[in-house]
Design a protein around this motif. Structure first.
Motif, mmCIF file in Angstrom:
data_model
loop_
_atom_site.group_PDB
_atom_site.id
_atom_site.type_symbol
_atom_site.label_atom_id
_atom_site.label_comp_id
_atom_site.label_asym_id
_atom_site.label_seq_id
_atom_site.Cartn_x
_atom_site.Cartn_y
_atom_site.Cartn_z
ATOM 1 N N ASP A 11 0.826 -1.205 0.000
ATOM 2 C CA ASP A 11 0.000 0.000 0.000
ATOM 3 C C ASP A 11 0.863 1.259 0.000
ATOM 4 O O ASP A 11 0.492 2.282 -0.587
ATOM 5 N N PHE A 12 2.049 1.186 0.602
ATOM 6 C CA PHE A 12 2.968 2.322 0.619
ATOM 7 C C PHE A 12 3.385 2.695 -0.810
ATOM 8 O O PHE A 12 3.392 3.874 -1.191
ATOM 9 N N TYR A 14 1.843 1.626 -3.740
ATOM 10 C CA TYR A 14 0.679 1.945 -4.567
ATOM 11 C C TYR A 14 0.206 3.382 -4.318
ATOM 12 O O TYR A 14 -0.195 4.086 -5.243
ATOM 13 N N ASN A 15 0.259 3.823 -3.074
ATOM 14 C CA ASN A 15 -0.169 5.192 -2.761
ATOM 15 C C ASN A 15 0.774 6.217 -3.385
ATOM 16 O O ASN A 15 0.340 7.299 -3.795
ATOM 17 N N ARG A 16 2.045 5.867 -3.457
ATOM 18 C CA ARG A 16 3.004 6.794 -4.068
ATOM 19 C C ARG A 16 2.721 6.968 -5.558
ATOM 20 O O ARG A 16 2.878 8.050 -6.107
ATOM 21 N N LYS A 18 -0.173 6.571 -6.911
ATOM 22 C CA LYS A 18 -1.571 6.980 -7.050
ATOM 23 C C LYS A 18 -2.382 5.960 -7.863
ATOM 24 O O LYS A 18 -3.213 6.308 -8.703
ATOM 25 N N THR A 19 -2.106 4.679 -7.592
ATOM 26 C CA THR A 19 -2.836 3.596 -8.240
ATOM 27 C C THR A 19 -3.910 3.103 -7.296
ATOM 28 O O THR A 19 -3.619 2.474 -6.280
ATOM 29 N N ASP A 20 -5.159 3.370 -7.622
ATOM 30 C CA ASP A 20 -6.269 2.991 -6.752
ATOM 31 C C ASP A 20 -6.788 1.620 -7.177
ATOM 32 O O ASP A 20 -7.736 1.495 -7.945
ATOM 33 N N LYS A 95 -2.749 -4.319 -2.080
ATOM 34 C CA LYS A 95 -2.161 -3.367 -1.131
ATOM 35 C C LYS A 95 -1.778 -4.011 0.195
ATOM 36 O O LYS A 95 -1.009 -3.433 0.959
#
Length: 361
Positions: A11-12, A14-16, A18-20, A95
């Motif tokens: 999740d760290f 993916y958040n960078r 910006k993949t939802d 994530k």
């Protein structure tokens, strides 16, 4: 010194980028993808197992070309395993994965692709060795073919493990890609360009060989009327291989182009919107190959049909044996070749295709 993030969850990363992933793989869409994937994975397992069993069972397939074809089916079978693992570790689950589990997920996919690609390249070499001598099969020994198959899988496993061995962005997250959040963009460029170049080389080689075979076959056919069918056999094998290669290139090229664009950091290409569809297209390649083998190779289709048909016949005979008196069984299995009515019908179903296929081969 750059900080490394081996202990972070996905999740760290993916958040960078910006993949939802949760919005993309939820509700009816997720259920549809899972049902679609499950059905085709089952087909991949069953059909490719039949191809491998056909090569083992039929002595007419005990040649280098068919051993490599069976290994290509094994690569497709392995791809089915990789897709099953992917289905249960994608979407919202992505994530929650650890870095090592995500590496395993992608490594399985990369290994299956490399195994298929290298196997097709080896088949190209085998076809070149045989076709240039106008032989149906090359003179490779079983030991050499075994060595080649082991080498194919060694290369595939190594290429699948390269990001795990260090070519990643865990210690430099500024170079992380978008589609593969812990892969370095430079690795994606290398991976996609390497595969696309090999695609191009194989297509050129197969076209050259095919043109050579067609030219030689036309010349020989005009002088040798008694062996036209034999002269056409290399052409039939080449058509099978070229169809398999064509399907492979069509199914994998879009995904590799998307990876290349991601590696080049193309932020306006909309790659997030098409990635899952290109992945499903790659899945279809493993579904198509067994169909191509059976459709383009009469002997392969006859062997697969005989295995399926005769196995069902054996089961029905076992059920009948518990009901039919022994005197009837004795009369039905004498040397005159008379069978009970059900046996005739089932034998016709199994035998009709065999006779037709033998006539075509």
């Amino acid at each position: 010194m750059n900080e490394c993030y081996y202990d972070k969850r996905m999740d760290f990363f993916y958040n960078r980028t910006k993949t939802d992933t949760a919005d993309e793989w939820t509700g009816p869409q997720l259920i549809g993808v899972l049902c679609f994937g499950t059905f085709f994975c089952l087909f991949i397992f069953i059909s490719n197992s039949l191809v491998i069993a056909a090569v083992v069972k039929n002595r007419r397939f005990h040649f280098p070309f068919y051993y490599l074809l069976a290994n290509l089916a094994a690569a497709d079978f392995f791809a089915g395993i990789a897709y099953v693992f992917l289905m249960f570790n994608t979407g919202p689950v992505s994530k929650t994965l650890t870095v090592n589990r995500w590496f395993l997920r992608q490594g399985l996919l990369d290994t299956s692709l490399t195994a298929s690609l290298v196997n097709l390249l080896v088949i190209a070499v085998e076809r070149h060795m045989s076709i240039m001598r106008m032989k149906i099969h090359s003179n490779l020994t079983k030991k050499r073919v075994t060595f080649l198959i082991i080498s194919i899988w060694a290369i595939a496993i190594f290429m699948g493990a390269v990001p795990t061995l260090g070519w990643n962005c865990l210690c430099d997250i500024t170079v992380c890609s978008s589609l593969a959040p812990i892969y370095s963009r430079s690795y994606l460029v290398f991976w996609s360009v390497l595969n696309l170049v090999v695609f191009f080389i194989m297509v050129v080689v197969y076209i050259r060989i095919y043109m050579y075979v067609q030219r030689k076959t036309n010349v020989l056919s005009s002088h040798t009327s008694g062996s036209i069918s034999r002269r056409r056999t290399p052409v039939k094998l080449m058509k099978t291989v070229m169809t398999v290669l064509g399907a492979f290139v069509v199914c994998w090229t879009p995904g590799l182009v998307v990876l290349l664009l991601d590696g080049l950091n193309c932020t306006d290409c909309g790659i997030q919107n098409v990635k899952r569809w290109f992945l499903l297209l790659a899945l279809l390649n493993s579904v198509m190959n067994p169909i191509i083998y059976s459709y383009k190779d009469d002997e392969m289709w006859a062997t697969m049909k005989r295995m399926i048909c005769c196995s069902s016949e054996d089961k029905s005979q076992e059920r009948r044996s518990s009901r039919i008196p022994s005197t009837v069984l004795c009369r039905s299995t004498d040397i005159s070749g008379h069978y009970i009515e059900d046996g005739i019908i089932q034998g016709t179903v199994c035998g009709k295709g065999d006779l037709g296929d033998k006539g075509n081969s």
